[in-house]
Scaffold this motif. Structure first.
Motif, PDB file in Angstrom:
ATOM      1  N   PRO A   1       3.179  10.669  -6.146  1.00 59.83           N
ATOM      2  CA  PRO A   1       3.763  11.362  -5.006  1.00 59.83           C
ATOM      3  C   PRO A   1       4.120  10.346  -3.936  1.00 59.83           C
ATOM      4  CG  PRO A   1       1.387  11.650  -5.034  1.00 59.83           C
ATOM      5  CD  PRO A   1       1.744  10.990  -6.319  1.00 59.83           C
ATOM      6  N   PHE A   2       4.964  10.752  -3.031  1.00 56.13           N
ATOM      7  CA  PHE A   2       5.469   9.793  -2.064  1.00 56.13           C
ATOM      8  C   PHE A   2       4.455   9.455  -0.975  1.00 56.13           C
ATOM      9  CE2 PHE A   2       8.141   8.328   1.433  1.00 56.13           C
ATOM     10  CZ  PHE A   2       8.870   7.369   0.758  1.00 56.13           C
TER      11      PHE A   2
ATOM     12  N   ILE B   1      -2.781   5.334  -6.140  1.00 58.68           N
ATOM     13  CA  ILE B   1      -1.457   5.910  -5.923  1.00 58.68           C
ATOM     14  C   ILE B   1      -0.612   4.848  -5.229  1.00 58.68           C
ATOM     15  CG2 ILE B   1      -0.117   7.739  -4.853  1.00 58.68           C
ATOM     16  CD1 ILE B   1      -2.604   9.479  -4.875  1.00 58.68           C
ATOM     17  N   SER B   2       0.390   4.355  -5.940  1.00 57.00           N
ATOM     18  CA  SER B   2       1.312   3.361  -5.380  1.00 57.00           C
ATOM     19  C   SER B   2       2.643   4.048  -5.122  1.00 57.00           C
ATOM     20  CB  SER B   2       1.492   2.191  -6.350  1.00 57.00           C
ATOM     21  OG  SER B   2       0.258   1.541  -6.609  1.00 57.00           O
ATOM     22  N   ALA B   3       2.926   4.306  -3.884  1.00 61.18           N
ATOM     23  CA  ALA B   3       4.185   4.967  -3.541  1.00 61.18           C
ATOM     24  C   ALA B   3       5.353   4.018  -3.799  1.00 61.18           C
ATOM     25  CB  ALA B   3       4.169   5.395  -2.079  1.00 61.18           C
ATOM     26  N   PRO B   4       6.553   4.543  -3.968  1.00 60.19           N
ATOM     27  CA  PRO B   4       7.718   3.669  -4.154  1.00 60.19           C
ATOM     28  C   PRO B   4       8.018   2.883  -2.877  1.00 60.19           C
ATOM     29  CG  PRO B   4       8.413   5.931  -3.847  1.00 60.19           C
ATOM     30  CD  PRO B   4       6.920   5.962  -3.975  1.00 60.19           C
ATOM     31  N   ILE B   5       8.767   1.810  -3.035  1.00 61.49           N
ATOM     32  CA  ILE B   5       9.172   1.001  -1.882  1.00 61.49           C
ATOM     33  C   ILE B   5      10.345   1.691  -1.189  1.00 61.49           C
ATOM     34  CG2 ILE B   5       9.976  -1.254  -1.115  1.00 61.49           C
ATOM     35  CD1 ILE B   5       8.786  -2.441  -3.642  1.00 61.49           C
ATOM     36  N   VAL B   6      10.257   1.800   0.117  1.00 67.31           N
ATOM     37  CA  VAL B   6      11.338   2.380   0.914  1.00 67.31           C
ATOM     38  C   VAL B   6      12.044   1.252   1.651  1.00 67.31           C
ATOM     39  CG1 VAL B   6      11.945   3.971   2.761  1.00 67.31           C
ATOM     40  CG2 VAL B   6      10.076   4.531   1.196  1.00 67.31           C
ATOM     41  N   HIS B   7      13.335   1.104   1.415  1.00 69.71           N
ATOM     42  CA  HIS B   7      14.144   0.078   2.062  1.00 69.71           C
ATOM     43  C   HIS B   7      14.973   0.740   3.167  1.00 69.71           C
ATOM     44  CE1 HIS B   7      13.154  -2.706  -1.202  1.00 69.71           C
ATOM     45  NE2 HIS B   7      13.495  -1.747  -2.049  1.00 69.71           N
ATOM     46  N   PHE B   8      14.654   0.458   4.403  1.00 75.82           N
ATOM     47  CA  PHE B   8      15.441   0.981   5.524  1.00 75.82           C
ATOM     48  C   PHE B   8      16.647   0.072   5.728  1.00 75.82           C
ATOM     49  CE2 PHE B   8      11.246   2.751   6.374  1.00 75.82           C
ATOM     50  CZ  PHE B   8      11.572   4.072   6.648  1.00 75.82           C
TER      51      PHE B   8
ATOM     52  N   TYR C   1      17.833   5.249   4.212  1.00 74.98           N
ATOM     53  CA  TYR C   1      17.003   4.387   3.385  1.00 74.98           C
ATOM     54  C   TYR C   1      17.398   4.549   1.923  1.00 74.98           C
ATOM     55  CZ  TYR C   1      14.862   8.887   2.493  1.00 74.98           C
ATOM     56  OH  TYR C   1      14.663  10.200   2.157  1.00 74.98           O
ATOM     57  N   THR C   2      16.915   3.623   1.111  1.00 79.47           N
ATOM     58  CA  THR C   2      16.971   3.764  -0.341  1.00 79.47           C
ATOM     59  C   THR C   2      15.546   3.663  -0.867  1.00 79.47           C
ATOM     60  OG1 THR C   2      17.319   1.381  -0.629  1.00 79.47           O
ATOM     61  CG2 THR C   2      19.275   2.774  -0.521  1.00 79.47           C
ATOM     62  N   VAL C   3      15.298   4.304  -2.000  1.00 78.74           N
ATOM     63  CA  VAL C   3      13.953   4.355  -2.565  1.00 78.74           C
ATOM     64  C   VAL C   3      13.949   3.683  -3.928  1.00 78.74           C
ATOM     65  CG1 VAL C   3      12.069   5.853  -3.318  1.00 78.74           C
ATOM     66  CG2 VAL C   3      13.438   6.486  -1.324  1.00 78.74           C
ATOM     67  N   ASP C   4      13.026   2.746  -4.105  1.00 82.18           N
ATOM     68  CA  ASP C   4      12.855   2.087  -5.398  1.00 82.18           C
ATOM     69  C   ASP C   4      11.761   2.827  -6.172  1.00 82.18           C
ATOM     70  OD1 ASP C   4      12.586   0.463  -7.560  1.00 82.18           O
ATOM     71  OD2 ASP C   4      11.849  -1.289  -6.459  1.00 82.18           O
ATOM     72  N   TRP C   5      12.178   3.862  -6.891  1.00 81.90           N
ATOM     73  CA  TRP C   5      11.203   4.680  -7.609  1.00 81.90           C
ATOM     74  C   TRP C   5      10.593   3.942  -8.793  1.00 81.90           C
ATOM     75  CZ3 TRP C   5       9.182   8.896  -5.655  1.00 81.90           C
ATOM     76  CH2 TRP C   5       9.900   9.608  -4.705  1.00 81.90           C
ATOM     77  N   SER C   6      11.220   2.888  -9.259  1.00 83.83           N
ATOM     78  CA  SER C   6      10.671   2.149 -10.398  1.00 83.83           C
ATOM     79  C   SER C   6       9.337   1.512 -10.069  1.00 83.83           C
ATOM     80  CB  SER C   6      11.655   1.067 -10.840  1.00 83.83           C
ATOM     81  OG  SER C   6      11.819   0.081  -9.820  1.00 83.83           O
ATOM     82  N   SER C   7       9.048   1.332  -8.768  1.00 84.88           N
ATOM     83  CA  SER C   7       7.786   0.711  -8.375  1.00 84.88           C
ATOM     84  C   SER C   7       6.652   1.712  -8.244  1.00 84.88           C
ATOM     85  CB  SER C   7       7.967  -0.032  -7.041  1.00 84.88           C
ATOM     86  OG  SER C   7       8.344   0.877  -6.022  1.00 84.88           O
ATOM     87  N   ALA C   8       6.962   3.012  -8.305  1.00 79.98           N
ATOM     88  CA  ALA C   8       5.930   4.030  -8.131  1.00 79.98           C
ATOM     89  C   ALA C   8       4.964   4.024  -9.311  1.00 79.98           C
ATOM     90  CB  ALA C   8       6.570   5.410  -7.977  1.00 79.98           C
ATOM     91  N   GLU C   9       3.690   4.271  -9.008  1.00 79.82           N
ATOM     92  CA  GLU C   9       2.673   4.247 -10.065  1.00 79.82           C
ATOM     93  C   GLU C   9       1.497   5.112  -9.649  1.00 79.82           C
ATOM     94  OE1 GLU C   9       0.012   0.965 -12.573  1.00 79.82           O
ATOM     95  OE2 GLU C   9       1.086   0.394 -10.748  1.00 79.82           O
ATOM     96  N   ARG C  10       0.898   5.735 -10.667  1.00 84.09           N
ATOM     97  CA  ARG C  10      -0.288   6.542 -10.404  1.00 84.09           C
ATOM     98  C   ARG C  10      -1.245   6.393 -11.578  1.00 84.09           C
ATOM     99  NH1 ARG C  10      -0.453  12.769  -8.251  1.00 84.09           N
ATOM    100  NH2 ARG C  10      -2.713  13.004  -8.167  1.00 84.09           N
ATOM    101  N   THR C  11      -2.461   5.920 -11.321  1.00 83.57           N
ATOM    102  CA  THR C  11      -3.435   5.679 -12.390  1.00 83.57           C
ATOM    103  C   THR C  11      -4.463   6.800 -12.404  1.00 83.57           C
ATOM    104  OG1 THR C  11      -4.776   4.337 -10.889  1.00 83.57           O
ATOM    105  CG2 THR C  11      -3.146   3.189 -12.220  1.00 83.57           C
ATOM    106  N   THR C  12      -4.026   7.977 -12.804  1.00 88.31           N
ATOM    107  CA  THR C  12      -4.932   9.125 -12.866  1.00 88.31           C
ATOM    108  C   THR C  12      -5.101   9.633 -14.281  1.00 88.31           C
ATOM    109  OG1 THR C  12      -3.092  10.625 -12.493  1.00 88.31           O
ATOM    110  CG2 THR C  12      -4.280   9.850 -10.546  1.00 88.31           C
ATOM    111  N   GLY C  13      -4.478   8.950 -15.236  1.00 88.26           N
ATOM    112  CA  GLY C  13      -4.565   9.385 -16.618  1.00 88.26           C
ATOM    113  C   GLY C  13      -3.520  10.404 -16.980  1.00 88.26           C
TER     114      GLY C  13
END
Length: 502
Positions: free
Chosen positions: A356-357, A218-225, A338-350
């Motif tokens: 999730p955050f 589970i790779s959460a998105p990057i949060v930029h404060f 903050y801003t959220v970079d959702w493009s970086s989110a990833e989940r390898t569960t099939g």
């Protein structure tokens, strides 16, 4: 601070949900002083912990209660050069945070192979990592902090002769001025990591190593404060009473019967050893108060009744109630932290669904503006911890790449003049420290917590004139602020969780 942040927004020492209960054996890699382990031991009373670090800086177990100390072991070693001194499948849980500044890019894969080895089947690793950022300040903010009254640059000797200080040559027409006042330190700071093959954006490369070693990731998105809102400007102090010098002069100021009168809304604040506005925050103001135009500050601060504005000329002693406002109005309108970079989110569960955050965005939204001041404080203090390494980088450039330093203004700073290289470097670091303290203005956050601000000592008329000039320069400079300046990230954070194959 990462631990406190997770505790605040997740109400737990871990971002991992444990449906079968907390782990029985946990490893904290790069444990530092052991803060996380001690708190985790309180939350997980049946878990045994091992803290692994390069140096022996952990809290002595003798200082802890037996119910905590009996479940903690400190182990020392270097996981970059040797295998972890633990058996296969030994731990249920591995915790890692803020290790990116010390791990070369080619070592991450080996490290996670070792983490996978010591985890039991079904075990979990959690990583909190942040990108390597050098927080910068725009020139319009720092320029007033450099201004001083112009004085004669010549020396008159008793025999009547004069010695005029030499002025360094101006910048070459081919050299562009640095992007900001701290461009040289920024270049040195990034050079420290680049020369050690440390990736400045570990949050971007960690997913590759996670997916190579763990079944479920589970790779959460990057949060930029973002940068905190601009601090208010501090009220000017009271003038000395007319008979102050007769009562004992500057050395006896604190013993005179005169006491400054605090504003009914905001207490007066102490003057630091250097120019007060260069090392502390100051009282609340708004660009609109002086220009009549709306500005970005209107959305962050409310402005006091304009009747309280001083009408004194720069040569007069200004009023100590210049621009006042109530403490609660400091963050009148809340903007996203903050801003959220959702493009970086990833989940390898099939499932192909977005990750999730891992921590609640709603809980982060409950944080106030002062939390951003702490994020900025963490980032700039991280720069200061690399001071000696930055000096070594500077020495190397002076010997081998002097042209790069010229482009960054190393030989063209009038304030530094003829100081030796080491002294010049320390001046630059101290200047950066003062500027960041002015930007953070910790006193504003303390006031929000209900701390009383001590009164400032009174100043002579000449000192007040200088304070008024600096105040007006800083107020005028804020006209050049932009929304982009406030949205610049001061810290970028990302969380990863990986599960070992059963």
């Amino acid at each position: 601070m990462d631990h406190i942040f997770v505790m605040r927004v997740n109400k737990s020492v871990s971002v991992v949900p444990f449906p079968d209960g907390p782990p029985k054996r946990s490893l904290d890699l790069g444990c530092g002083g052991g803060t996380w382990i001690i708190e985790a031991a309180k939350e997980w009373p049946d878990c045994h912990f091992v803290g692994f670090d390069l140096v022996d800086v952990q809290v002595p177990l003798s200082l802890l209660g037996p119910d905590i100390a009996n479940r903690i072991t400190w182990v020392h070693g270097n996981f970059l050069t040797t295998k972890l001194p633990f058996d296969d499948d030994e731990f249920d849980h591995v915790h890692m945070h803020s290790l990116g500044r010390g791990i070369p890019e080619n070592k991450w894969g080996v490290l996670f192979e070792e983490v996978n080895r010591v985890l039991r089947p079904g075990g979990v690793v959690e990583v909190l990592e942040h990108d390597i950022l050098f927080p910068t300040l725009p020139s319009w903010f720092t320029a007033p902090l450099r201004v001083r009254n112009k004085r004669s640059d010549s020396i008159h000797h008793p025999n009547g002769s004069q010695h005029r200080a030499t002025t360094p040559p101006p910048l070459s027409p081919d050299l562009k001025p640095p992007a900001h006042d701290h461009a040289l330190l920024e270049s040195l700071y990034y050079g420290v990591f680049e020369n050690r093959f440390i990736n400045l954006r570990p949050t971007a490369i960690l997913p590759i190593h996670f997916t190579s070693n763990f079944r479920q990731v589970i790779s959460a998105p990057i949060v930029h404060f973002r940068m905190p809102a601009l601090p208010p400007l501090q009220a000017l102090p009271q003038p000395l009473p007319p008979n102050a010098l007769l009562l004992g002069g500057d050395s006896d100021r604190s013993e005179t019967s005169f006491q400054p009168i605090a504003s009914p809304d905001v207490p007066l604040t102490p003057r630091p050893a250097s120019v007060s506005f260069s090392s502390t925050g100051s009282r609340q103001t708004s660009n609109s108060a002086s220009t009549g135009k709306s500005s970005i500050f209107d959305r962050s601060y409310s402005v006091s009744d304009t009747n309280t504005q001083s009408t004194n000329s720069p040569g007069d002693c200004p009023s100590p109630t210049f621009y006042t406002s109530s403490p609660k109005s400091a963050w009148a309108t809340k903007r996203p932290l903050y801003t959220v970079d959702w493009s970086s989110a990833e989940r390898t569960t099939g499932t192909g669904t977005t990750s999730p955050f891992l921590v609640s965005l709603e809980e982060i939204d409950k944080l106030n503006e002062s939390s951003l001041a702490m994020q900025l404080y963490w980032s700039y203090r991280s720069v200061l911890t690399c001071q000696e390494s930055m000096w070594e980088e500077l020495v190397d450039r002076m010997r081998n790449r002097p042209g790069e330093l010229m482009e960054l203004g190393w030989e063209n700073d009038l304030e530094l003049g003829e100081l030796e290289s080491r002294a010049k470097f320390e001046v630059l670091v101290e200047r950066y420290k003062r500027d960041m303290q002015a930007r953070i203005s910790l006193w504003v956050s303390l006031r929000e917590l209900g701390w009383a601000v001590p009164p400032r000592e009174p100043l002579s008329k000449a000192e007040l004139v200088e304070e008024e000039r600096l105040y007006q320069a800083m107020l005028e400079a804020r006209r050049f602020a932009s929304e982009e300046d406030l949205q610049t990230p001061c810290r970028s954070v990302r969380i990863f969780v990986g599960y070992k194959d059963c």
